[in-house]
Design a protein around this motif. Structure first.
Motif, short mmCIF file in Angstrom:
data_model
loop_
_atom_site.label_atom_id
_atom_site.label_comp_id
_atom_site.label_asym_id
_atom_site.label_seq_id
_atom_site.Cartn_x
_atom_site.Cartn_y
_atom_site.Cartn_z
N PRO A 163 -60.38 -110.01 -51.06
CA PRO A 163 -60.43 -108.60 -51.44
C PRO A 163 -59.04 -108.07 -51.78
O PRO A 163 -58.05 -108.46 -51.15
CB PRO A 163 -60.98 -107.91 -50.19
CG PRO A 163 -61.03 -108.92 -49.11
CD PRO A 163 -60.82 -110.27 -49.69
N ILE A 189 -60.40 -95.58 -53.55
CA ILE A 189 -60.16 -97.01 -53.42
C ILE A 189 -58.73 -97.20 -52.94
O ILE A 189 -57.79 -96.73 -53.57
CB ILE A 189 -60.36 -97.74 -54.76
CG1 ILE A 189 -61.81 -97.60 -55.24
CG2 ILE A 189 -59.97 -99.21 -54.64
CD1 ILE A 189 -62.02 -98.04 -56.67
N CYS A 246 -66.95 -104.97 -56.69
CA CYS A 246 -66.99 -105.00 -55.22
C CYS A 246 -67.83 -106.17 -54.72
O CYS A 246 -68.68 -106.71 -55.44
CB CYS A 246 -67.59 -103.69 -54.68
SG CYS A 246 -66.59 -102.22 -54.96
N ALA A 283 -70.58 -97.74 -54.04
CA ALA A 283 -70.29 -98.65 -52.93
C ALA A 283 -70.04 -97.82 -51.67
O ALA A 283 -69.31 -96.83 -51.71
CB ALA A 283 -69.06 -99.50 -53.26
N THR A 307 -66.63 -101.02 -48.13
CA THR A 307 -66.97 -102.13 -49.02
C THR A 307 -65.69 -102.78 -49.58
O THR A 307 -64.81 -102.08 -50.08
CB THR A 307 -67.84 -101.63 -50.20
OG1 THR A 307 -69.06 -101.10 -49.68
CG2 THR A 307 -68.16 -102.77 -51.15
N VAL A 354 -63.24 -104.38 -52.18
CA VAL A 354 -63.05 -104.38 -53.63
C VAL A 354 -62.40 -105.70 -54.01
O VAL A 354 -61.38 -106.08 -53.43
CB VAL A 354 -62.16 -103.20 -54.07
CG1 VAL A 354 -61.93 -103.22 -55.58
CG2 VAL A 354 -62.79 -101.87 -53.65
#
Length: 276
Positions: free
Chosen positions: A11, A34, A57, A117, A121, A123
């Motif tokens: 991620p 984000i 994601c 999302a 979650t 990314v």
């Protein structure tokens, strides 16, 4: 070349959202933030030059062992479809790709709209949306009328607004009037307005016309878009949405300046409507 034995993803950031459960996520997503991890911060250089991004994601809480599902966001009464044929989080590799509008960049924090999302979650990538490459306005899809029937009116309105904004570029009074026309026409024609049999005849207002084109996918090239060129008819601004069986004519009675008022008023307050 043999099959790849392992694919490893790291991620690059995480979603901060007010929505914490998948069942609570609106169909059109929400405004969210984000956070890009510090080790990837250099990769953000120049990202603020883009109005929209693809947010990729990893849906870590999604089911991965099902290949056919019912689109539950609409109704459990709809028939099952393969996971590769619909936009469900349930899939063997739960990767989501969302086109989100970039609202603000503050260091490693990106504020975006329409992100579906949930909070926390992972990314796994960010890519710029390229209008000339990524916009396929001529793309076709299955008729969604059975799904639309199962939507709450407010959900379908939001769906229409997003389609119109994606083409027109902003929410305005003309867009609101087009959305009211489209919602009425969908119920009257009993069709998804992107159905290839649905045509539109546009009038004088550029915002209404733009929005109807965005919602219906009508183009001169697919012979679904027509202009009202009759001087007598153009004296009063009117628009038509029609198929081979019915024509719905909307004549503007009153052009309200209040966006919310247009969305909430009785449709007969703003249009004289004739179904032929």
């Amino acid at each position: 070349m043999g099959p790849v034995e392992e694919i490893k993803l790291e991620p690059i950031g995480i979603v901060h959202s007010s929505v914490r459960e998948r069942k609570d996520m609106p169909l059109q997503g929400v405004e969210a933030e984000i956070e890009v991890f510090r080790e990837y911060e250099e990769g953000l250089m120049g990202i603020e030059e883009n109005s929209h991004l693809f947010v990729v994601c990893w849906l870590d809480k999604a089911e991965r062992d099902t290949l056919q599902v019912t689109p539950r966001k609409y109704s459990v009464d709809l028939p099952k479809r393969g996971v590769f044929a619909i936009r469900t989080p349930v899939r063997p590799n739960p990767v989501s790709i969302t086109t989100a509008r970039l609202i603000q960049v503050r260091g490693r924090l990106l504020t975006v709209s329409h992100l579906d999302a949930i909070n926390g979650t992972p990314v796994i990538d960010l890519k710029p949306y390229e209008p000339g490459w990524d916009c396929v306005f001529s793309a076709a899809r299955r008729d969604r009328y059975q799904s639309i029937k199962k939507m709450m009116p407010a959900e379908y309105r939001d769906d229409l607004i997003r389609q119109a904004v994606n083409y027109h570029g902003e929410e305005c009074q003309g867009l609101a009037m087009a959305v009211r026309m489209a919602a009425f026409a969908t119920l009257t024609l009993k069709k998804d307005l992107r159905n290839s049999s649905v045509c539109i005849l546009i009038g004088k207002n550029a915002c209404i016309s733009d929005s109807l084109i965005g919602i219906t996918g009508a183009r001169l090239g697919n012979k679904r878009l027509y202009y009202n060129l009759n001087p007598k008819l153009r004296e009063s601004d009117s628009y038509s949405i029609y198929d081979s069986e019915k024509t719905i004519v909307f004549r503007i009675r009153k052009f309200m300046k209040d966006y919310k008022g247009i969305m909430e008023c009785d449709i007969k307050d703003i249009f004289d409507i004739e179904v032929i």
